[in-house]
Design a protein around this motif. Structure first.
Motif, PDB file in Angstrom:
ATOM      1  N   THR A 183       0.827  -1.210   0.000  1.00 43.62           N
ATOM      2  CA  THR A 183       0.000   0.000   0.000  1.00 43.62           C
ATOM      3  C   THR A 183       0.861   1.259   0.000  1.00 43.62           C
ATOM      4  O   THR A 183       0.484   2.272  -0.603  1.00 43.62           O
ATOM      5  CB  THR A 183      -0.941   0.014   1.220  1.00 43.62           C
ATOM      6  N   MET A 184       2.005   1.205   0.663  1.00 40.55           N
ATOM      7  CA  MET A 184       2.927   2.342   0.612  1.00 40.55           C
ATOM      8  C   MET A 184       3.406   2.574  -0.815  1.00 40.55           C
ATOM      9  O   MET A 184       3.429   3.716  -1.303  1.00 40.55           O
ATOM     10  CB  MET A 184       4.116   2.086   1.539  1.00 40.55           C
ATOM     11  N   TRP A 185       3.786   1.498  -1.492  1.00 42.84           N
ATOM     12  CA  TRP A 185       4.241   1.620  -2.878  1.00 42.84           C
ATOM     13  C   TRP A 185       3.114   2.080  -3.797  1.00 42.84           C
ATOM     14  O   TRP A 185       3.354   2.792  -4.768  1.00 42.84           O
ATOM     15  CB  TRP A 185       4.804   0.283  -3.348  1.00 42.84           C
ATOM     16  N   LEU A 186       1.888   1.665  -3.495  1.00 40.03           N
ATOM     17  CA  LEU A 186       0.744   2.103  -4.291  1.00 40.03           C
ATOM     18  C   LEU A 186       0.604   3.620  -4.250  1.00 40.03           C
ATOM     19  O   LEU A 186       0.482   4.279  -5.298  1.00 40.03           O
ATOM     20  CB  LEU A 186      -0.529   1.431  -3.763  1.00 40.03           C
ATOM     21  N   LEU A 187       0.629   4.200  -3.047  1.00 41.69           N
ATOM     22  CA  LEU A 187       0.523   5.653  -2.930  1.00 41.69           C
ATOM     23  C   LEU A 187       1.752   6.358  -3.489  1.00 41.69           C
ATOM     24  O   LEU A 187       1.657   7.455  -4.037  1.00 41.69           O
ATOM     25  CB  LEU A 187       0.314   6.033  -1.465  1.00 41.69           C
ATOM     26  N   ALA A 188       2.913   5.721  -3.352  1.00 39.35           N
ATOM     27  CA  ALA A 188       4.134   6.312  -3.907  1.00 39.35           C
ATOM     28  C   ALA A 188       4.057   6.376  -5.428  1.00 39.35           C
ATOM     29  O   ALA A 188       4.402   7.393  -6.037  1.00 39.35           O
ATOM     30  CB  ALA A 188       5.355   5.508  -3.462  1.00 39.35           C
ATOM     31  N   ALA A 189       3.606   5.280  -6.060  1.00 36.27           N
ATOM     32  CA  ALA A 189       3.473   5.272  -7.515  1.00 36.27           C
ATOM     33  C   ALA A 189       2.436   6.287  -7.975  1.00 36.27           C
ATOM     34  O   ALA A 189       2.611   6.957  -8.992  1.00 36.27           O
ATOM     35  CB  ALA A 189       3.089   3.870  -7.993  1.00 36.27           C
ATOM     36  N   ALA A 230      -2.316  -0.329   6.797  1.00 33.72           N
ATOM     37  CA  ALA A 230      -2.518  -0.623   5.378  1.00 33.72           C
ATOM     38  C   ALA A 230      -3.914  -0.205   4.925  1.00 33.72           C
ATOM     39  O   ALA A 230      -4.084   0.374   3.846  1.00 33.72           O
ATOM     40  CB  ALA A 230      -2.288  -2.111   5.119  1.00 33.72           C
ATOM     41  N   TRP A 231      -4.936  -0.477   5.735  1.00 34.35           N
ATOM     42  CA  TRP A 231      -6.295  -0.067   5.379  1.00 34.35           C
ATOM     43  C   TRP A 231      -6.419   1.452   5.339  1.00 34.35           C
ATOM     44  O   TRP A 231      -7.136   2.006   4.486  1.00 34.35           O
ATOM     45  CB  TRP A 231      -7.305  -0.644   6.367  1.00 34.35           C
ATOM     46  N   ILE A 232      -5.760   2.156   6.251  1.00 37.23           N
ATOM     47  CA  ILE A 232      -5.806   3.624   6.250  1.00 37.23           C
ATOM     48  C   ILE A 232      -5.175   4.176   4.973  1.00 37.23           C
ATOM     49  O   ILE A 232      -5.728   5.074   4.327  1.00 37.23           O
ATOM     50  CB  ILE A 232      -5.094   4.192   7.494  1.00 37.23           C
ATOM     51  N   TYR A 237      -5.851   6.342  -0.754  1.00 46.22           N
ATOM     52  CA  TYR A 237      -5.741   6.164  -2.203  1.00 46.22           C
ATOM     53  C   TYR A 237      -7.116   6.183  -2.856  1.00 46.22           C
ATOM     54  O   TYR A 237      -7.330   6.880  -3.864  1.00 46.22           O
ATOM     55  CB  TYR A 237      -5.028   4.846  -2.515  1.00 46.22           C
ATOM     56  N   GLU A 238      -8.062   5.422  -2.323  1.00 47.38           N
ATOM     57  CA  GLU A 238      -9.398   5.357  -2.913  1.00 47.38           C
ATOM     58  C   GLU A 238     -10.093   6.711  -2.831  1.00 47.38           C
ATOM     59  O   GLU A 238     -10.860   7.078  -3.732  1.00 47.38           O
ATOM     60  CB  GLU A 238     -10.226   4.288  -2.209  1.00 47.38           C
ATOM     61  N   TYR A 239      -9.859   7.445  -1.766  1.00 46.62           N
ATOM     62  CA  TYR A 239     -10.486   8.755  -1.621  1.00 46.62           C
ATOM     63  C   TYR A 239      -9.967   9.724  -2.673  1.00 46.62           C
ATOM     64  O   TYR A 239     -10.730  10.527  -3.229  1.00 46.62           O
ATOM     65  CB  TYR A 239     -10.205   9.296  -0.216  1.00 46.62           C
ATOM     66  N   ARG A 240      -8.688   9.666  -2.971  1.00 46.63           N
ATOM     67  CA  ARG A 240      -8.092  10.610  -3.913  1.00 46.63           C
ATOM     68  C   ARG A 240      -8.314  10.208  -5.358  1.00 46.63           C
ATOM     69  O   ARG A 240      -8.514  11.068  -6.226  1.00 46.63           O
ATOM     70  CB  ARG A 240      -6.593  10.757  -3.654  1.00 46.63           C
ATOM     71  N   TYR A 241      -8.260   8.911  -5.656  1.00 47.07           N
ATOM     72  CA  TYR A 241      -8.223   8.489  -7.052  1.00 47.07           C
ATOM     73  C   TYR A 241      -9.401   7.619  -7.472  1.00 47.07           C
ATOM     74  O   TYR A 241      -9.508   7.294  -8.655  1.00 47.07           O
ATOM     75  CB  TYR A 241      -6.920   7.721  -7.326  1.00 47.07           C
ATOM     76  N   ARG A 246     -16.636   4.126  -1.776  1.00 46.16           N
ATOM     77  CA  ARG A 246     -15.762   2.968  -1.595  1.00 46.16           C
ATOM     78  C   ARG A 246     -14.712   3.253  -0.531  1.00 46.16           C
ATOM     79  O   ARG A 246     -14.397   2.398   0.303  1.00 46.16           O
ATOM     80  CB  ARG A 246     -15.095   2.595  -2.927  1.00 46.16           C
ATOM     81  N   ALA A 247     -14.160   4.462  -0.557  1.00 44.81           N
ATOM     82  CA  ALA A 247     -13.171   4.839   0.458  1.00 44.81           C
ATOM     83  C   ALA A 247     -13.800   4.840   1.844  1.00 44.81           C
ATOM     84  O   ALA A 247     -13.167   4.454   2.826  1.00 44.81           O
ATOM     85  CB  ALA A 247     -12.588   6.213   0.128  1.00 44.81           C
ATOM     86  N   TRP A 248     -15.042   5.288   1.942  1.00 46.37           N
ATOM     87  CA  TRP A 248     -15.725   5.334   3.237  1.00 46.37           C
ATOM     88  C   TRP A 248     -15.899   3.928   3.798  1.00 46.37           C
ATOM     89  O   TRP A 248     -15.696   3.683   4.988  1.00 46.37           O
ATOM     90  CB  TRP A 248     -17.080   6.019   3.056  1.00 46.37           C
TER      91      TRP A 248
END
Length: 569
Positions: A183-189, A230-232, A237-241, A246-248
């Protein structure tokens, strides 16, 4: 002299220096003979073309990439999940070159990845390693780690860098750590213009990996903290993109795990034990930050739609987070509780994350007051008490604003969280004023000037916000920009009656410009911008009372309840 334009052999050093045509005569050419200079010919001159090792370095890099591709295509996925080989193979597959450059483009395991070679790195020859696949993976892993702590961590300051780099290099790390790393790499990418193509693949793998951890979670499990983190991160990510709803729902998974781990009462035990051991204190502080980020996320996600909370503040046994410097350097510091800082507002400035917690709590208490007032089930005496409490909270917010307010040119605002805190304090003032209007309380012109100045302050803070780029902007910043724009536009008729009146369209233009810049990395900005520019906006402002954040635009192109609002006309 022969018909050849240039004689065979090498020119002498003197002719080369003066850039003259040398006739190559030996033992002395004509030019040197006429000038009386010793004619010297360097026979060991390097040939023209690329420098030594340049082509070899390119060939080695191409061979490394080909090995990564072949290894990713040849290795099959094992059934039992998160051992080291599976992790390495899956990572290699995620880091494969784009489809059009892949030898076997039909393979479903090939995922996009672009690889660039800096010219400065080609001067030194590269010796092929025994495991070129791991060499390529290490470079990308280091890049993603750096991107995360440069662009994501400043607005989600949850992880201790030293602790992360210690466990991330272990070959036998638990599956919960692997999920957190994904999840860290997901937000980094997602925070890099050059790695956007990795987002879909990383998101799919991260989500499936976290969902597979449900059977490992228990209150006393070491995996509880990493799973909640990881869930946070996945929620952010879901909230921004992606989709707001779904993010909620994803955030609800994080909140339940945090409640299961009882992070809200980690300081109920004797704090002296942690203070005496730096490592134990650092781990406890990471838990505090995880809880408080979830606490703020819970309120910010629910605040526009006025949905019920998951994490309440009635029975907290947890201190506020310390400064980022103390946290990362492992300096044990004891902070006050949330209730103490609320009561003593205006006495001292808090670290940005702690300040955010206090301001969001004050705002949410005002929402609770508004709900009680709208319920219609209170007596006149209770109504007086409600208004008294609202006024007291409003005074606390104004004190905090005076304490932390900074001009838009202040260097402290380079910190994205400090910038968000300043915007939030001004937004809180507007918010409280909107609630006063919704409760139909008599408001004089002097009272109106306070939120007006705050709205103009947010306009000024929009400039440093956009200068830092949308990758480092706080994900909820568009909500505050919209609140300011909504206030200015809804009260445009009053601005002509006050001495501080300024060009309304100019102010709205600045806020719209900021939202346009932010929408490249935040769907919420896109939703608010669409609402501001829609033809129905003026109709909304004239019919609906200003309440909270006015209209609950929640990060989608079409705001929630948009059709419900249209049906009312």
């Amino acid at each position: 002299m022969s018909g050849s334009r240039q004689q065979p052999g090498l020119a002498c050093e003197e002719c080369r220096k003066k850039k003259l045509r040398c006739d190559r005569q030996r033992p002395q050419c004509d030019q040197c003979e006429e000038s009386g200079t010793v004619c010297i010919v360097n026979q060991a001159r390097s040939p023209r073309g690329p420098k030594k090792g340049h082509l070899k370095a390119l060939r080695n890099r191409i061979a490394t990439l080909e090995s990564i591709i072949n290894c990713g295509q040849a290795n099959a996925r094992p059934k039992d999940g998160f051992n080291e080989q599976y992790h390495a193979n899956n990572t290699i597959q995620m880091l494969s070159p784009p489809q059009e450059y892949t030898p076997n483009a039909a393979s479903p395991e090939c995922h996009p990845f672009s690889y660039t070679v800096e010219s400065s790195s080609l001067s030194t020859p590269i010796t092929p390693m025994s495991s070129p696949a791991h060499a390529g993976f290490d470079m990308v892993e280091a890049d993603l780690n750096q991107l995360y702590f440069d662009r994501v961590h400043p607005v989600v300051p949850m992880l201790h860098q030293g602790r992360y780099f210690t466990w991330s290099q272990r070959p036998d790390k638990p599956s919960s750590h692997t999920c957190l790393q994904l999840t860290m790499w997901l937000l980094a990418a997602a925070s890099s213009a050059h790695l956007q193509h990795m987002r879909e693949s990383l998101y799919t793998r991260a989500r499936h990996a976290i969902e597979a951890l449900d059977h490992e979670i228990s209150p006393d499990s070491a995996a509880c903290l990493q799973t909640a983190q990881a869930w946070i991160l996945l929620t952010h990510y879901e909230y921004r993109y992606m989709n707001y709803r779904r993010a909620w729902l994803t955030a609800g998974r994080a909140f339940r795990i945090i409640q299961l781990a009882k992070l809200h009462e980690i300081d109920r035990q004797n704090l002296g034990v942690n203070m005496a051991h730096t490592e134990a204190w650092t781990e406890a502080e990471e838990k505090r930050r995880t809880y408080w980020l979830a606490y703020c996320l819970d309120r910010l996600l629910n605040i526009s739609d006025e949905w019920p909370l998951s994490l309440h503040d009635e029975a907290l046994y947890i201190y506020l987070p310390v400064s980022e410097s103390d946290f990362q350097h492992g300096r044990p510091v004891v902070m006050n509780s949330l209730y103490h800082e609320m009561e003593s507002s205006g006495e001292k400035m808090l670290p940005p994350l702690a300040e955010t917690v206090v301001l969001i709590t004050l705002c949410w208490h005002s929402v609770a007051i508004q709900r009680v007032a709208h319920s219609g089930n209170i007596s006149p005496d209770q109504s007086t008490d409600t208004w008294t409490r609202h006024r007291w909270l409003y005074q606390l917010v104004q004190k905090r604003l005076m304490l932390i307010s900074l001009p838009s040119s202040a260097p402290e605002l380079h910190d994205p969280l400090r910038l968000f805190t300043n915007m939030l304090a001004n937004a809180a003032v507007i918010w409280f004023y909107n609630i006063m209007e919704a409760l139909q309380i008599d408001i004089d012109d002097d009272t109106f000037l306070v939120p007006l100045y705050s709205a103009y302050e947010i306009v000024g803070l929009a400039k440093p916000l956009t200068r830092s780029g949308f990758f480092k902007a706080h994900p909820f910043s568009p909500m505050l920009l919209y609140l300011s724009a909504n206030f200015i536009k809804a009260h445009a008729d009053q601005l002509s009656c006050v001495s501080v009146s300024e060009d309304t369209q100019l102010k709205l233009g600045e806020l719209k410009k900021a939202l346009r810049i932010l929408q490249g990395g935040n769907n919420l900005a896109m939703g608010y911008l669409d609402l501001l520019e829609s033809d129905l906006y003026d109709k909304f402002c004239s019919v609906s009372p200003v309440r909270g954040f006015a209209f609950p635009v929640t990060g989608q192109t079409q705001p929630p309840f948009f059709m419900d609002i249209m049906d009312s006309f």
